[in-house]
Design a protein around this motif. Structure first.
Motif, PDB file in Angstrom:
ATOM      1  N   PHE A  43      36.819  47.202  41.773  1.00 52.86           N
ATOM      2  CA  PHE A  43      37.414  46.047  42.408  1.00 52.86           C
ATOM      3  C   PHE A  43      39.004  46.316  43.278  1.00 52.86           C
ATOM      4  O   PHE A  43      39.615  46.693  42.296  1.00 52.86           O
ATOM      5  N   GLU A  44      38.965  46.429  44.511  1.00 52.15           N
ATOM      6  CA  GLU A  44      40.221  46.691  45.229  1.00 52.15           C
ATOM      7  C   GLU A  44      40.747  45.445  45.568  1.00 52.15           C
ATOM      8  O   GLU A  44      40.355  44.798  46.296  1.00 52.15           O
ATOM      9  N   ASP A  45      41.916  45.294  44.970  1.00 52.92           N
ATOM     10  CA  ASP A  45      42.905  44.246  45.154  1.00 52.92           C
ATOM     11  C   ASP A  45      44.015  44.588  46.043  1.00 52.92           C
ATOM     12  O   ASP A  45      45.045  45.017  45.551  1.00 52.92           O
ATOM     13  N   TYR A  46      43.821  44.340  47.390  1.00 47.90           N
ATOM     14  CA  TYR A  46      44.823  44.935  48.275  1.00 47.90           C
ATOM     15  C   TYR A  46      46.349  44.275  48.161  1.00 47.90           C
ATOM     16  O   TYR A  46      47.284  44.676  48.207  1.00 47.90           O
ATOM     17  N   ALA A 123      31.124  43.383  48.034  1.00 48.32           N
ATOM     18  CA  ALA A 123      31.739  41.842  48.269  1.00 48.32           C
ATOM     19  C   ALA A 123      33.038  42.110  49.227  1.00 48.32           C
ATOM     20  O   ALA A 123      33.751  43.236  48.858  1.00 48.32           O
ATOM     21  N   GLN A 124      33.529  41.052  49.639  1.00 53.88           N
ATOM     22  CA  GLN A 124      34.808  41.435  50.544  1.00 53.88           C
ATOM     23  C   GLN A 124      35.360  39.993  50.743  1.00 53.88           C
ATOM     24  O   GLN A 124      34.570  38.993  51.260  1.00 53.88           O
ATOM     25  N   ASP A 125      36.700  39.860  50.612  1.00 50.65           N
ATOM     26  CA  ASP A 125      37.292  38.722  51.472  1.00 50.65           C
ATOM     27  C   ASP A 125      38.501  39.178  51.936  1.00 50.65           C
ATOM     28  O   ASP A 125      38.681  40.226  52.387  1.00 50.65           O
ATOM     29  N   SER A 126      39.346  38.544  52.370  1.00 50.10           N
ATOM     30  CA  SER A 126      40.453  38.960  53.232  1.00 50.10           C
ATOM     31  C   SER A 126      41.593  39.744  52.459  1.00 50.10           C
ATOM     32  O   SER A 126      42.092  40.596  53.133  1.00 50.10           O
ATOM     33  N   THR A 127      41.476  39.992  51.202  1.00 46.59           N
ATOM     34  CA  THR A 127      42.594  40.835  50.476  1.00 46.59           C
ATOM     35  C   THR A 127      41.844  41.744  49.465  1.00 46.59           C
ATOM     36  O   THR A 127      42.646  42.455  48.676  1.00 46.59           O
ATOM     37  N   ARG A 128      40.448  41.635  49.002  1.00 47.93           N
ATOM     38  CA  ARG A 128      39.933  42.128  47.923  1.00 47.93           C
ATOM     39  C   ARG A 128      38.409  42.716  48.663  1.00 47.93           C
ATOM     40  O   ARG A 128      37.956  42.225  49.512  1.00 47.93           O
ATOM     41  N   SER A 129      38.006  43.881  47.954  1.00 48.35           N
ATOM     42  CA  SER A 129      36.714  44.568  48.401  1.00 48.35           C
ATOM     43  C   SER A 129      36.114  45.144  46.766  1.00 48.35           C
ATOM     44  O   SER A 129      37.009  45.315  45.889  1.00 48.35           O
ATOM     45  N   LEU A 130      35.025  44.835  46.639  1.00 47.63           N
ATOM     46  CA  LEU A 130      34.122  45.469  45.581  1.00 47.63           C
ATOM     47  C   LEU A 130      33.404  46.434  46.088  1.00 47.63           C
ATOM     48  O   LEU A 130      32.386  46.240  47.183  1.00 47.63           O
ATOM     49  N   GLY A 155      24.678  37.073  40.973  1.00 49.34           N
ATOM     50  CA  GLY A 155      25.571  37.046  39.752  1.00 49.34           C
ATOM     51  C   GLY A 155      26.803  37.916  39.862  1.00 49.34           C
ATOM     52  O   GLY A 155      27.933  37.661  39.230  1.00 49.34           O
ATOM     53  N   VAL A 156      26.785  38.939  40.879  1.00 48.37           N
ATOM     54  CA  VAL A 156      27.674  39.908  40.912  1.00 48.37           C
ATOM     55  C   VAL A 156      28.561  39.143  42.213  1.00 48.37           C
ATOM     56  O   VAL A 156      28.134  38.959  43.321  1.00 48.37           O
ATOM     57  N   GLU A 157      29.752  38.677  41.603  1.00 42.04           N
ATOM     58  CA  GLU A 157      30.576  37.995  42.763  1.00 42.04           C
ATOM     59  C   GLU A 157      32.007  38.736  42.857  1.00 42.04           C
ATOM     60  O   GLU A 157      32.423  39.381  41.845  1.00 42.04           O
ATOM     61  N   LEU A 158      32.714  38.427  43.924  1.00 37.53           N
ATOM     62  CA  LEU A 158      34.094  38.970  44.102  1.00 37.53           C
ATOM     63  C   LEU A 158      35.080  38.084  43.339  1.00 37.53           C
ATOM     64  O   LEU A 158      35.260  37.013  44.057  1.00 37.53           O
ATOM     65  N   SER A 159      35.342  38.444  42.011  1.00 39.38           N
ATOM     66  CA  SER A 159      36.477  37.744  41.584  1.00 39.38           C
ATOM     67  C   SER A 159      37.245  38.404  40.681  1.00 39.38           C
ATOM     68  O   SER A 159      36.862  39.669  40.180  1.00 39.38           O
ATOM     69  N   HIS A 160      38.610  38.351  40.420  1.00 37.95           N
ATOM     70  CA  HIS A 160      39.232  39.026  39.664  1.00 37.95           C
ATOM     71  C   HIS A 160      39.768  38.187  38.501  1.00 37.95           C
ATOM     72  O   HIS A 160      40.401  37.509  38.519  1.00 37.95           O
ATOM     73  N   ARG A 161      39.182  38.574  37.335  1.00 41.12           N
ATOM     74  CA  ARG A 161      39.802  38.003  36.075  1.00 41.12           C
ATOM     75  C   ARG A 161      40.555  38.751  35.207  1.00 41.12           C
ATOM     76  O   ARG A 161      40.759  39.910  35.287  1.00 41.12           O
TER      77      ARG A 161
END
Length: 161
Positions: A43-46, A123-130, A155-161
């Motif tokens: 999980f890459e959290d830029y 998975a990806q959004d503007s600041t994170r990638s899996l 069930g694999v989602e892009l979330s950071h817990r």
């Protein structure tokens, strides 16, 4: 890879969705099945400045620890991967032309003895990638043998817990 090995990997992947501690076993088994020396599911959290591996095997621990500070957001393989549709697999056949001139290659990949990669952006959004990635010293999977698309269990989602 034998069909039974592939089914075992799928089963382990489903198990890891329910029990995240199993991602390490999944990555290790996938790397072995592909004849690769290293791999990770990260999980890459830029925005947060961290790359948290759910499972990682075969990388030098010092290099792995330094990745966040030195190469998070600067990995040419992953930057090229972001240009592809989600779940589209990549190999080093898609790497940038100047890859071997990059700091990432010369300061992180080459010193560990790796040269080839296979992976996908899950998975990806503007600041994170899996990212799922396998690194090898020798080419173990030829691009023409690599399936174009991959899928992971629901069930694999892009979330950071």
């Amino acid at each position: 890879m034998q069909d039974i090995d592939c089914l075992d990997l799928v089963d382990l992947c489903y198990r890891a969705v329910e029990h995240p501690s199993a991602w390490g076993s999944f990555v290790a088994k996938l790397a072995r099945a592909l004849g690769a020396e290293a791999g990770d599911f990260t999980f890459e959290d830029y925005a947060g400045g961290s790359a948290r591996p759910f499972g990682s095997v075969g990388f030098d621990p010092g290099f792995r620890a330094d990745y966040d500070l030195a190469f998070l957001g600067e990995n040419p393989w992953i930057e090229e991967l972001k240009r592809l549709p989600l779940l589209r697999s990549f190999s080093d056949a898609l790497e940038p032309e100047d890859f071997e001139a990059s700091a990432y290659y010369n300061e992180w990949v080459r010193p560990q003895g790796f040269r080839h990669a296979l992976g996908a952006l899950i998975a990806q959004d503007s600041t994170r990638s899996l990212v799922a990635r396998i690194d090898a010293k020798t080419l173990v999977i030829h691009p023409e043998e690599t399936p174009g698309d991959i899928a992971l269990p629901v069930g694999v989602e892009l979330s950071h817990r």
